[in-house]
Write a protein that holds these residues in place. Sequence first.
Motif, mmCIF file in Angstrom:
data_model
loop_
_atom_site.group_PDB
_atom_site.id
_atom_site.type_symbol
_atom_site.label_atom_id
_atom_site.label_comp_id
_atom_site.label_asym_id
_atom_site.label_seq_id
_atom_site.Cartn_x
_atom_site.Cartn_y
_atom_site.Cartn_z
ATOM 1 N N ASP A 9 58.945 31.803 46.096
ATOM 2 C CA ASP A 9 59.121 33.107 45.446
ATOM 3 C C ASP A 9 58.218 33.215 44.218
ATOM 4 O OD1 ASP A 9 60.926 33.917 47.338
ATOM 5 O OD2 ASP A 9 62.704 33.609 46.073
ATOM 6 N N GLU A 10 58.115 32.133 43.453
ATOM 7 C CA GLU A 10 57.207 32.124 42.298
ATOM 8 C C GLU A 10 55.763 32.263 42.748
ATOM 9 O OE1 GLU A 10 57.816 28.820 39.663
ATOM 10 O OE2 GLU A 10 59.960 29.253 39.474
ATOM 11 N N GLU A 11 55.401 31.579 43.827
ATOM 12 C CA GLU A 11 54.040 31.678 44.360
ATOM 13 C C GLU A 11 53.735 33.122 44.773
ATOM 14 O OE1 GLU A 11 51.244 29.929 47.989
ATOM 15 O OE2 GLU A 11 53.338 29.292 47.832
ATOM 16 N N ARG A 12 54.699 33.762 45.450
ATOM 17 C CA ARG A 12 54.514 35.154 45.865
ATOM 18 C C ARG A 12 54.317 36.062 44.654
ATOM 19 N NH1 ARG A 12 59.529 36.896 47.896
ATOM 20 N NH2 ARG A 12 59.840 37.574 45.784
ATOM 21 N N ASP A 13 55.095 35.851 43.586
ATOM 22 C CA ASP A 13 54.950 36.668 42.378
ATOM 23 C C ASP A 13 53.583 36.463 41.725
ATOM 24 O OD1 ASP A 13 57.488 37.631 42.830
ATOM 25 O OD2 ASP A 13 58.453 36.335 41.331
ATOM 26 N N LEU A 14 53.118 35.222 41.702
ATOM 27 C CA LEU A 14 51.775 34.949 41.156
ATOM 28 C C LEU A 14 50.702 35.614 42.005
ATOM 29 C CD1 LEU A 14 52.084 31.202 40.114
ATOM 30 C CD2 LEU A 14 51.760 33.161 38.597
ATOM 31 N N LEU A 15 50.857 35.558 43.314
ATOM 32 C CA LEU A 15 49.894 36.214 44.206
ATOM 33 C C LEU A 15 49.879 37.718 43.977
ATOM 34 C CD1 LEU A 15 50.390 34.298 47.567
ATOM 35 C CD2 LEU A 15 48.329 34.351 46.152
ATOM 36 N N ARG A 16 51.038 38.319 43.775
ATOM 37 C CA ARG A 16 51.100 39.756 43.511
ATOM 38 C C ARG A 16 50.375 40.116 42.223
ATOM 39 N NH1 ARG A 16 57.010 42.193 45.131
ATOM 40 N NH2 ARG A 16 56.666 42.125 47.360
ATOM 41 N N THR A 17 50.546 39.306 41.194
ATOM 42 C CA THR A 17 49.836 39.555 39.933
ATOM 43 C C THR A 17 48.331 39.461 40.143
ATOM 44 O OG1 THR A 17 51.691 38.712 38.635
ATOM 45 C CG2 THR A 17 49.529 38.722 37.564
ATOM 46 N N GLU A 18 47.901 38.432 40.851
ATOM 47 C CA GLU A 18 46.476 38.257 41.140
ATOM 48 C C GLU A 18 45.944 39.422 41.969
ATOM 49 O OE1 GLU A 18 44.130 35.573 44.293
ATOM 50 O OE2 GLU A 18 45.377 34.420 42.910
ATOM 51 N N MET A 19 46.713 39.873 42.941
ATOM 52 C CA MET A 19 46.295 40.980 43.799
ATOM 53 C C MET A 19 46.167 42.274 42.992
ATOM 54 S SD MET A 19 48.702 40.037 47.060
ATOM 55 C CE MET A 19 48.286 41.456 48.061
ATOM 56 N N ARG A 20 47.105 42.516 42.081
ATOM 57 C CA ARG A 20 47.043 43.716 41.249
ATOM 58 C C ARG A 20 45.775 43.695 40.392
ATOM 59 N NH1 ARG A 20 51.158 42.870 38.218
ATOM 60 N NH2 ARG A 20 49.931 42.178 36.463
ATOM 61 N N ARG A 21 45.483 42.556 39.810
ATOM 62 C CA ARG A 21 44.277 42.446 38.962
ATOM 63 C C ARG A 21 43.001 42.628 39.779
ATOM 64 N NH1 ARG A 21 46.701 37.651 35.267
ATOM 65 N NH2 ARG A 21 47.960 39.010 33.938
ATOM 66 N N GLU A 22 42.989 42.087 40.987
ATOM 67 C CA GLU A 22 41.819 42.283 41.849
ATOM 68 C C GLU A 22 41.674 43.751 42.237
ATOM 69 O OE1 GLU A 22 40.002 40.979 46.138
ATOM 70 O OE2 GLU A 22 41.271 39.549 45.088
ATOM 71 N N ALA A 23 42.786 44.410 42.526
ATOM 72 C CA ALA A 23 42.744 45.840 42.865
ATOM 73 C C ALA A 23 42.196 46.643 41.694
ATOM 74 C CB ALA A 23 44.131 46.344 43.263
ATOM 75 N N VAL A 24 42.622 46.314 40.486
ATOM 76 C CA VAL A 24 42.116 47.009 39.291
ATOM 77 C C VAL A 24 40.607 46.819 39.175
ATOM 78 C CG1 VAL A 24 42.098 46.903 36.756
ATOM 79 C CG2 VAL A 24 44.274 47.023 37.991
ATOM 80 N N ASN A 25 40.129 45.598 39.378
ATOM 81 C CA ASN A 25 38.689 45.349 39.313
ATOM 82 C C ASN A 25 37.933 46.144 40.368
ATOM 83 O OD1 ASN A 25 38.755 43.605 37.113
ATOM 84 N ND2 ASN A 25 39.086 41.815 38.400
ATOM 85 N N ARG A 26 38.491 46.238 41.561
ATOM 86 C CA ARG A 26 37.838 47.008 42.626
ATOM 87 C C ARG A 26 37.812 48.504 42.294
ATOM 88 N NH1 ARG A 26 39.895 44.471 48.378
ATOM 89 N NH2 ARG A 26 39.197 42.348 47.995
ATOM 90 N N ILE A 27 38.893 49.010 41.707
ATOM 91 C CA ILE A 27 38.929 50.422 41.321
ATOM 92 C C ILE A 27 37.849 50.697 40.290
ATOM 93 C CG2 ILE A 27 40.268 52.167 40.070
ATOM 94 C CD1 ILE A 27 42.787 50.918 41.419
ATOM 95 N N VAL A 28 37.780 49.879 39.262
ATOM 96 C CA VAL A 28 36.794 50.091 38.202
ATOM 97 C C VAL A 28 35.379 49.951 38.750
ATOM 98 C CG1 VAL A 28 35.951 49.229 35.978
ATOM 99 C CG2 VAL A 28 38.408 49.460 36.374
ATOM 100 N N ASN A 29 35.177 49.012 39.667
ATOM 101 C CA ASN A 29 33.851 48.873 40.288
ATOM 102 C C ASN A 29 33.496 50.121 41.108
ATOM 103 O OD1 ASN A 29 33.218 46.397 39.172
ATOM 104 N ND2 ASN A 29 34.067 45.250 40.887
ATOM 105 N N GLN A 30 34.455 50.691 41.814
ATOM 106 C CA GLN A 30 34.182 51.925 42.570
ATOM 107 C C GLN A 30 33.841 53.064 41.626
ATOM 108 O OE1 GLN A 30 36.816 53.271 45.649
ATOM 109 N NE2 GLN A 30 37.049 51.230 46.521
ATOM 110 N N LEU A 31 34.464 53.105 40.470
ATOM 111 C CA LEU A 31 34.180 54.172 39.518
ATOM 112 C C LEU A 31 32.779 54.050 38.938
ATOM 113 C CD1 LEU A 31 37.530 54.294 37.483
ATOM 114 C CD2 LEU A 31 36.823 55.770 39.375
ATOM 115 N N SER A 32 32.229 52.848 38.934
ATOM 116 C CA SER A 32 30.891 52.659 38.351
ATOM 117 C C SER A 32 29.776 53.048 39.308
ATOM 118 C CB SER A 32 30.709 51.214 37.884
ATOM 119 O OG SER A 32 30.712 50.335 38.972
#
Length: 154
Positions: A130-153
């Motif tokens: 469960d802790e691993e899943r929560d860490l993966l979700r945090t990592e996934m959210r941060r990667e999604a944010v980076n992809r959004i900002v990259n698309q905006l550029s």
Amino acid sequence: MLGIALLALLLSACGFQLRGSQPLPAALVAVDLQVPPGEPDLQRDLRRALEARGTRVAEEAGASTLRILGARYDRRILSIGPDGKVREYELRYEVRFALQPAGAEERAPVRSVTVLRDYSYSELRVLGKDEERDLLRTEMRREAVNRIVNQLSH
């Protein structure tokens, strides 16, 4: 040592250069960030990423509007063991968004980013998984944010 110097010389001669973070277009000097309630982590991460690229995040006249239309996690079974128990899951995080340029009359197209991760599961280590899943979700959210900002550029 000589090999490393030679490799560095060859890479610089071919024009190789680390990209780093690209500044956002001039039209995105200020952005009104609108995130649905219940997504404070996504809002915080987006704000930080935009500000790191030189964009002011504020409600102000003449600002473009970045709307997060939805963000959701899904989980599906990837594999089942011979005993009929789940062995692997796939996590999926999708964020739908639209950027409305300042002063634009027409509706902005909806875009999305999707991040996938696999993780193994064991009923013997439920708390750790469960802790691993929560860490993966945090990592996934941060990667999604980076992809959004990259698309905006672009």
